[in-house]
Design an enzyme around this catalytic site. Structure first.
Site, PDB file in Angstrom:
ATOM      1  N   ASP A   1      47.146  -3.574  47.798  1.00  0.00           N
ATOM      2  CA  ASP A   1      46.824  -4.982  48.083  1.00  0.00           C
ATOM      3  C   ASP A   1      48.102  -5.758  48.424  1.00  0.00           C
ATOM      4  O   ASP A   1      48.170  -6.480  49.409  1.00  0.00           O
ATOM      5  CB  ASP A   1      46.181  -5.653  46.852  1.00  0.00           C
TER       6      ASP A   1
ATOM      7  N   THR B   1      38.389  -4.673  46.143  1.00  0.00           N
ATOM      8  CA  THR B   1      39.403  -3.854  45.466  1.00  0.00           C
ATOM      9  C   THR B   1      38.781  -2.967  44.388  1.00  0.00           C
ATOM     10  O   THR B   1      39.207  -1.825  44.200  1.00  0.00           O
ATOM     11  CB  THR B   1      40.498  -4.762  44.856  1.00  0.00           C
TER      12      THR B   1
ATOM     13  N   ILE C   1      42.887  -6.203  50.914  1.00  0.00           N
ATOM     14  CA  ILE C   1      41.781  -5.278  50.639  1.00  0.00           C
ATOM     15  C   ILE C   1      40.671  -6.116  50.021  1.00  0.00           C
ATOM     16  O   ILE C   1      40.866  -6.741  48.975  1.00  0.00           O
ATOM     17  CB  ILE C   1      42.175  -4.153  49.672  1.00  0.00           C
ATOM     18  N   ASP C   2      39.545  -6.188  50.691  1.00  0.00           N
ATOM     19  CA  ASP C   2      38.395  -6.827  50.074  1.00  0.00           C
ATOM     20  C   ASP C   2      37.588  -5.724  49.401  1.00  0.00           C
ATOM     21  O   ASP C   2      37.487  -4.620  49.940  1.00  0.00           O
ATOM     22  CB  ASP C   2      37.551  -7.555  51.130  1.00  0.00           C
TER      23      ASP C   2
ATOM     24  N   ASP D   1      38.289 -14.370  52.069  1.00  0.00           N
ATOM     25  CA  ASP D   1      37.131 -13.480  52.214  1.00  0.00           C
ATOM     26  C   ASP D   1      36.359 -13.782  53.499  1.00  0.00           C
ATOM     27  O   ASP D   1      35.847 -12.880  54.155  1.00  0.00           O
ATOM     28  CB  ASP D   1      36.126 -13.691  51.064  1.00  0.00           C
TER      29      ASP D   1
ATOM     30  N   ASP E   1      42.890 -11.109  53.626  1.00  0.00           N
ATOM     31  CA  ASP E   1      42.452 -10.402  52.423  1.00  0.00           C
ATOM     32  C   ASP E   1      42.883  -8.953  52.646  1.00  0.00           C
ATOM     33  O   ASP E   1      42.279  -8.235  53.439  1.00  0.00           O
ATOM     34  CB  ASP E   1      40.939 -10.511  52.207  1.00  0.00           C
TER      35      ASP E   1
ATOM     36  N   GLU F   1      45.472 -13.587  49.749  1.00  0.00           N
ATOM     37  CA  GLU F   1      44.945 -13.631  48.394  1.00  0.00           C
ATOM     38  C   GLU F   1      46.013 -13.389  47.336  1.00  0.00           C
ATOM     39  O   GLU F   1      46.008 -14.011  46.277  1.00  0.00           O
ATOM     40  CB  GLU F   1      43.842 -12.559  48.228  1.00  0.00           C
TER      41      GLU F   1
HETATM   42  C1  2IP Z   1      35.801  -9.883  45.973  1.00  0.00           C
HETATM   43  C2  2IP Z   1      34.954  -8.733  46.464  1.00  0.00           C
HETATM   44  C3  2IP Z   1      33.742  -8.641  45.614  1.00  0.00           C
HETATM   45  C4  2IP Z   1      32.886  -9.889  45.744  1.00  0.00           C
HETATM   46  C5  2IP Z   1      33.727 -11.101  45.405  1.00  0.00           C
HETATM   47  C6  2IP Z   1      35.019 -11.152  46.210  1.00  0.00           C
HETATM   48  O1  2IP Z   1      37.026  -9.873  46.637  1.00  0.00           O
HETATM   49  O2  2IP Z   1      34.557  -8.894  47.804  1.00  0.00           O
HETATM   50  O3  2IP Z   1      33.078  -7.492  45.936  1.00  0.00           O
HETATM   51  O4  2IP Z   1      31.801  -9.800  44.871  1.00  0.00           O
HETATM   52  O5  2IP Z   1      32.977 -12.259  45.651  1.00  0.00           O
HETATM   53  O6  2IP Z   1      35.771 -12.269  45.839  1.00  0.00           O
HETATM   54  P1  2IP Z   1      30.438  -9.054  45.274  1.00  0.00           P
HETATM   55  O7  2IP Z   1      30.747  -7.610  45.451  1.00  0.00           O
HETATM   56  O8  2IP Z   1      29.521  -9.342  44.129  1.00  0.00           O
HETATM   57  O9  2IP Z   1      30.012  -9.717  46.547  1.00  0.00           O
HETATM   58  P2  2IP Z   1      38.305  -8.964  46.120  1.00  0.00           P
HETATM   59  O10 2IP Z   1      37.866  -7.566  45.941  1.00  0.00           O
HETATM   60  O11 2IP Z   1      39.228  -9.170  47.285  1.00  0.00           O
HETATM   61  O12 2IP Z   1      38.773  -9.627  44.870  1.00  0.00           O
HETATM   62 CA    CA Z   2      38.111 -10.595  48.698  1.00  0.00          CA
HETATM   63 CA    CA Z   3      41.290  -8.697  48.027  1.00  0.00          CA
END
Ligand code: 2IP
Ligand code: CA
Ligand code: CA
Length: 383
Positions: free
Chosen positions: A54, A159, A156-157, A299, A154, A79
């Site tokens: 990340d 994570t 890595i979304d 995001d 972002d 982020e």
């Molecule tokens: C997170 C990730 C999660 C999501 C959450 C994001 O970002 O995308 O999966 O929750 O809202 O903030 P969900 O999976 O319930 O949609 P990160 O992994 O970058 O922290």
């Molecule tokens: Ca994210």
């Molecule tokens: Ca992230």
């Protein structure tokens, strides 16, 4: 301004390579993720983590874009903070150094002196020149100057799914409910003055595995939405007669129930905010609805630009419901990316606090808002 879009795609490709390396190399897999606490922690999760991938990916994107477009320096946000724990439990500020050798030395402080091979592989990937070979991108001029733009990264979304690393999660109706597939790199550019998203790149580092080598292969998608220009690597998906909705597992029973009545089948559940936004752009779902304040500017910015390029958008759910109740007939308010929320600090000042609805076809947005409007205030949707 020609050149910025290919540059965004190129950094996303480099980022995806680093993400794949971090999953392929044993010493990097063994590296314990750092747990986030205080305002850094996302309330969506009981425990929230960041990995070296990340932090390193965010720094390499900042470095490469800032080097090529000095007008962007100071306007590239992401982020993560640039700090990571070193092998002794101290703190290292991760950055891309002037030479690969210096970057290796810095990474060794994080990985420990015995991990020379892993540090060298990472530094090599970070310093490598990426050639795209995507001729379609070269001819695109979004007609916007980098001096008018800001960037949200972002690195890595999803994570949590990246750390969990489940490789063979079977898709349901084309959508992977969880697993590595949902870990994405998101790089979006917004207008500094209006906050409207104008360029977006979504990179899927773990799109599919080569059947022979079993190595992960990626792919990317981009979009431009500026003035009257709408260009996208994807074609607008055909609308279903009744919208199929994708939701977070954390979504309330009230929202699930209301959207289930739309006639497009029971809502599908998937991990990753970016992945669910991508599912809408790909036409695997017609809308992603989130009533919770658990996504942030980083995001949604890149996917939002792509959805706008396809003729859709991402609206602020609370604002849209309020406007609807007041009898407003205009377009519901879209998310903006340039101003922190007054009265909030740290990541919270960039949260999409009033939730969101992502869509391609406006009739689907209207159907979703009508279904949720029956439920009342946003606060009540969480019950
Ligand atoms: C997170 C990730 C999660 C999501 C959450 C994001 O970002 O995308 O999966 O929750 O809202 O903030 P969900 O999976 O319930 O949609 P990160 O992994 O970058 O922290
Ligand atoms: Ca994210
Ligand atoms: Ca992230």
């Amino acid at each position: 301004m020609a050149g910025l879009l290919p540059a965004l795609v190129a950094v996303s490709q480099k980022a995806a390579e680093v993400a794949r390396l971090c999953r392929a190399e044993e010493p990097l897999l063994r590296l314990r993720p750092a747990e986030k606490s205080g305002p850094e922690r996302n309330a969506r999760f009981q425990r929230d983590f960041k990995t070296l991938a990340d932090v390193l990916i965010q720094e390499l994107i900042k470095h490469d874009l800032g080097t090529q477009f000095p007008e962007l320096r100071g306007h590239i946000h992401g982020e993560e903070s640039s700090e990571f724990r070193d092998a002794q439990g101290g703190t290292v500020t991760v950055r891309v150094c002037a030479t690969p050798g210096d970057t290796v030395a810095l990474l060794l402080a994080v990985l420990g002196p015995e991990q020379t091979r892993a540090a060298e592989l990472l530094a090599e990937a970070v310093h490598r020149e990426v050639t795209l070979g995507d001729t379609e991108l070269d001819g695109i001029d979004p007609g916007v100057s980098p001096g008018d733009l800001g960037i949200w990264i972002d690195p890595i979304d999803s994570t949590n799914e990246f750390i969990g690393g489940r490789e063979d999660v079977a898709p349901i109706d084309g959508i992977a409910p969880e697993g590595l597939r949902s870990a994405l790199v998101l790089v979006g550019a917004f207008d500094r003055h209006s906050g409207v998203p104008v360029l977006g790149v979504i990179n899927e580092p773990f799109f599919q595995r080569d059947p022979q080598t079993h190595r992960w292969q990626g792919r990317y998608h981009w979009g431009v939405a500026h003035g009257d220009t709408r260009l996208c690597s994807l074609s607008p998906p055909l609308p279903r007669p009744r919208p199929r909705v994708v939701l977070s597992r954390a979504e309330s029973a009230a929202v699930r129930g209301a959207l289930g009545s739309l006639g497009g089948g029971p809502p599908l559940l998937a991990a990753g905010a970016g992945y669910k936004l991508l599912c809408v752009a790909l036409g695997l779902a017609d809308a992603f609805v989130l009533s919770l304040p658990t996504t942030f500017a980083w995001d949604s910015c890149a996917p939002h630009a792509i959805l706008r390029a396809l003729g859709g958008g991402v609206v602020a759910l609370e604002g849209a419901l309020r406007a609807r109740r007041a009898g407003g007939t205009g377009e519901p308010p879209e998310l903006r990316y340039h101003r922190p929320e007054p009265g909030q600090t740290g990541p919270q000042s960039w949260a999409n606090r009033g939730g969101l609805v992502a869509f391609v076809h406006p009739p689907h947005l209207r159907a979703v808002l009508a279904a949720l409007g029956e439920l009342g205030e946003l606060g009540e949707l969480g019950e």
